[in-house]
Design a protein around this motif. Sequence first.
Motif, mmCIF file in Angstrom:
data_model
loop_
_atom_site.group_PDB
_atom_site.id
_atom_site.type_symbol
_atom_site.label_atom_id
_atom_site.label_comp_id
_atom_site.label_asym_id
_atom_site.label_seq_id
_atom_site.Cartn_x
_atom_site.Cartn_y
_atom_site.Cartn_z
ATOM 1 N N MET B 1 5.806 50.992 52.472
ATOM 2 C CA MET B 1 6.168 52.411 52.549
ATOM 3 C C MET B 1 6.163 52.879 54.001
ATOM 4 S SD MET B 1 4.550 55.533 50.360
ATOM 5 C CE MET B 1 3.523 56.304 51.580
ATOM 6 N N ALA B 2 7.235 53.517 54.379
ATOM 7 C CA ALA B 2 7.327 53.997 55.765
ATOM 8 C C ALA B 2 7.266 55.516 55.787
ATOM 9 C CB ALA B 2 8.642 53.530 56.387
ATOM 10 N N ARG B 3 6.761 56.011 56.880
ATOM 11 C CA ARG B 3 6.730 57.473 57.067
ATOM 12 C C ARG B 3 7.735 57.836 58.149
ATOM 13 N NH1 ARG B 3 2.068 60.239 55.581
ATOM 14 N NH2 ARG B 3 1.957 61.352 57.558
ATOM 15 N N VAL B 4 8.658 58.713 57.792
ATOM 16 C CA VAL B 4 9.714 59.091 58.731
ATOM 17 C C VAL B 4 9.499 60.534 59.176
ATOM 18 C CG1 VAL B 4 12.201 59.353 59.048
ATOM 19 C CG2 VAL B 4 11.322 57.543 57.561
ATOM 20 N N GLU B 5 9.374 60.702 60.487
ATOM 21 C CA GLU B 5 9.206 62.064 61.020
ATOM 22 C C GLU B 5 10.583 62.713 61.156
ATOM 23 O OE1 GLU B 5 6.978 61.627 64.658
ATOM 24 O OE2 GLU B 5 5.092 61.786 63.544
ATOM 25 N N VAL B 6 10.691 63.923 60.654
ATOM 26 C CA VAL B 6 11.972 64.637 60.730
ATOM 27 C C VAL B 6 11.851 65.717 61.807
ATOM 28 C CG1 VAL B 6 13.730 65.880 59.437
ATOM 29 C CG2 VAL B 6 12.224 64.263 58.250
ATOM 30 N N GLU B 7 12.722 65.609 62.819
ATOM 31 C CA GLU B 7 12.624 66.526 63.963
ATOM 32 C C GLU B 7 13.694 67.612 63.912
ATOM 33 O OE1 GLU B 7 12.991 63.943 67.300
ATOM 34 O OE2 GLU B 7 10.963 63.123 67.066
ATOM 35 N N SER B 8 13.365 68.749 64.512
ATOM 36 C CA SER B 8 14.359 69.814 64.659
ATOM 37 C C SER B 8 15.268 69.492 65.841
ATOM 38 C CB SER B 8 13.665 71.150 64.918
ATOM 39 O OG SER B 8 14.647 72.098 65.317
ATOM 40 N N GLU B 9 16.557 69.696 65.675
ATOM 41 C CA GLU B 9 17.486 69.434 66.780
ATOM 42 C C GLU B 9 17.604 70.631 67.710
ATOM 43 O OE1 GLU B 9 21.210 67.771 65.670
ATOM 44 O OE2 GLU B 9 20.174 65.875 65.330
ATOM 45 N N VAL B 10 17.044 71.766 67.305
ATOM 46 C CA VAL B 10 17.217 72.982 68.105
ATOM 47 C C VAL B 10 15.916 73.775 68.200
ATOM 48 C CG1 VAL B 10 19.665 73.271 67.572
ATOM 49 C CG2 VAL B 10 17.956 74.282 66.045
ATOM 50 N N THR B 11 15.871 74.676 69.156
ATOM 51 C CA THR B 11 14.802 75.664 69.257
ATOM 52 C C THR B 11 15.201 76.862 68.399
ATOM 53 O OG1 THR B 11 14.304 74.956 71.495
ATOM 54 C CG2 THR B 11 13.553 77.152 70.884
ATOM 55 N N GLY B 12 14.264 77.395 67.658
ATOM 56 C CA GLY B 12 14.587 78.535 66.805
ATOM 57 C C GLY B 12 13.362 78.975 66.017
ATOM 58 N N LYS B 13 13.612 79.486 64.821
ATOM 59 C CA LYS B 13 12.537 80.023 63.981
ATOM 60 C C LYS B 13 12.764 79.512 62.556
ATOM 61 C CE LYS B 13 12.431 84.355 62.498
ATOM 62 N NZ LYS B 13 12.585 85.803 62.551
ATOM 63 N N VAL B 14 11.676 79.235 61.835
ATOM 64 C CA VAL B 14 11.842 78.795 60.449
ATOM 65 C C VAL B 14 12.256 79.995 59.602
ATOM 66 C CG1 VAL B 14 10.712 77.783 58.439
ATOM 67 C CG2 VAL B 14 10.093 77.014 60.740
ATOM 68 N N TRP B 15 13.374 79.837 58.907
ATOM 69 C CA TRP B 15 13.836 80.922 58.042
ATOM 70 C C TRP B 15 13.336 80.694 56.620
ATOM 71 C CZ3 TRP B 15 18.876 81.357 55.065
ATOM 72 C CH2 TRP B 15 19.069 82.679 54.602
ATOM 73 N N LYS B 16 13.567 79.489 56.093
ATOM 74 C CA LYS B 16 13.123 79.188 54.737
ATOM 75 C C LYS B 16 12.635 77.747 54.666
ATOM 76 C CE LYS B 16 16.526 81.798 52.015
ATOM 77 N NZ LYS B 16 17.755 81.585 51.251
ATOM 78 N N VAL B 17 11.605 77.507 53.884
ATOM 79 C CA VAL B 17 11.206 76.136 53.578
ATOM 80 C C VAL B 17 11.711 75.846 52.171
ATOM 81 C CG1 VAL B 17 9.273 74.552 53.285
ATOM 82 C CG2 VAL B 17 9.186 76.307 55.072
ATOM 83 N N GLU B 18 12.517 74.829 52.021
ATOM 84 C CA GLU B 18 13.227 74.594 50.758
ATOM 85 C C GLU B 18 12.523 73.606 49.827
ATOM 86 O OE1 GLU B 18 15.536 77.246 50.906
ATOM 87 O OE2 GLU B 18 17.102 75.858 50.217
ATOM 88 N N VAL B 19 11.505 72.892 50.345
ATOM 89 C CA VAL B 19 10.817 71.891 49.520
ATOM 90 C C VAL B 19 9.310 72.091 49.625
ATOM 91 C CG1 VAL B 19 12.627 70.121 49.688
ATOM 92 C CG2 VAL B 19 10.856 70.267 51.461
ATOM 93 N N GLY B 20 8.560 71.431 48.749
ATOM 94 C CA GLY B 20 7.109 71.458 48.807
ATOM 95 C C GLY B 20 6.572 70.049 48.982
ATOM 96 N N VAL B 21 5.348 69.922 49.448
ATOM 97 C CA VAL B 21 4.733 68.602 49.602
ATOM 98 C C VAL B 21 4.687 67.917 48.239
ATOM 99 C CG1 VAL B 21 2.581 67.385 50.169
ATOM 100 C CG2 VAL B 21 3.399 69.234 51.648
#
Lengths: 517, 73
Positions: B1-21
């Motif tokens: 099992m691998a863990r993949v870090e997902v990075e933001s491509e831009v500077t900004g503000k979080v508007w909505k989180v669409e998923v849960g842990v």
Amino acid sequence: MGWEEEVQEIHRRRKLAKQQGGEEGIAKQHAQGRLTVRERIDALLDPDTFEEQGKATAIPDYDGDDKFLGFVPANYVVGFGKIEGRRVVVGGEDFTLKGGSPNAAGLRKSVYAEHLAVQYKAPLVRMLEGGGGSVKGGGRRGGTVGDPVFSAPRFRIIADAMGHVPIVSVACGAVAGFPAGRLVAAHFSVMSRRTAQVLIGGPALVERALGVSMTKDELGGAQVHARSGVVDNLAEDERDAFAQARRFLGYLPSSVDQRAPRTATDDNPERMEEELLHAVPRNARTGFDMRAIVRMVMDVDSFFEIGATYGRSQIAGFARLDGQPVGILANDCMVYAGAMTAEAAQKYRRFVEMCDTFHLPIVNFVDQPGFMIGPEAERKGTIRYGMAAVCAAVQARVPWASIQVHKGFGVATAAHYGPDAYVLSWPSVETGALPVEGGVAVAFHREIEAADDPEARRRELEEQLRAGRSPFPRAESFAVHELIDPRETRPALCRWIDWIQPLLDDLTGPTSFPVRP
Amino acid sequence: MARVEVESEVTGKVWKVEVGVGDRVAEGDVLVILESMKMEIPVESPHAGTVAELRVAADEPVQEDQVVAVIAT
């Protein structure tokens, strides 16, 4: 008796020169996942087209007692070859000999590469690997040191060549010092992702000078230069890098004195893609895929992107329209809404200058919200680089077509139109000095504050202004050439390509400005 | 099992989180929507897997290259 003996010696020396660093040196190069310079040349060129210059160059080797040991081949290989049947010059360091650090004969040939390309009006492909000069061999007593005071600047031809022939640099291994400088003195540079690094100074120099211990990958690997703009493109391996070099040159003339080659195409100039009607969402906050739009309009599979990982709000690349090579500029609204950042502006200026140098028409898909704003943008001096991009565009001499796709705000928008540009507008466009949101708050702040319900007044003013920004009045006023159905973009641009053919005939020769890295 | 870090491509503000842990996601599923320069910028999962971590919440500022989520594949 004829000259059989000497002829035999000629052949012996030619063979010797091809031995490179010997079996051991070649095996070491392969073990590190890299090709030798002669393998690189073969991988780049059409089969069996290499015509080497200076086949027998070598330096005599002596031991400590001045006993002659034999000849060491020049460790720079240079010559003509063909790419898609067109002549190019190719040159590269032989890393299997002294790590590519030029020996005396190697240095002469290395400096000759640019001369050869300019003299014979052929594009140059450099295959770079090595660290340039070495301190070894210096400090000998007697003889002369340094170049004579009256000698021409050694790098002059490197600078001049950029204004005469297309130049491609490929980083094939660790490229440091002068070779790194030579790498960027090119119109297109590409590095192999895992086996190349580009560094001004390597780990030992950095540790000594700054006390920082880093690997050469950390200092100048693909991760670093994807964002630094030092290389334009990354390649999966050396062969992919050579394939990209071949592809890049296919869009350009062999020199500024010729026209770019127009090729036959099966793609119908009248083709209208249905999807273009829905490509831009009605909601201005929702992004879209500008590259998909470019691909739908250009000849099938002809779009070649340059520098995708640097200045990412701005897309640049080559494509063909009815077989005619063109430079493509387009905004990517998925990155800072397509705003012109300091990096995007530098990429933009360099690209416009390259198209101007090789007389490639520019097609520009405009979605420009303006220069990037905010504290980081101010610290980076964005306005200076942005204005340089504007200047490059407004002084360009190449035929220019702009398609107003989405937004066109502020001074940065001026960078998207060359003189006498042919301007097409999509119904999805919104233009002006400032976007309505934000712009209204600035221009009408007193009126808004004085209103009974400031928020309602702001919205009302925004609605009024937005209505005035419809593209129809601009088309009525002939402020754009045509307001078009997005599906008509390809047919309209292909007609324009036909109109500009006589202009392209007259555009050859060097530009009035020098081209610089 | 691998863990993949997902990075933001831009500077900004979080508007909505669409998923849960713990949510299962497919490649290309939207994890978080950012707001940057008045545009909605979706951050998509680069692989299929499970959301192992969410490192941002709504209205938080995000920098370029900041890890916003971790996907276990």
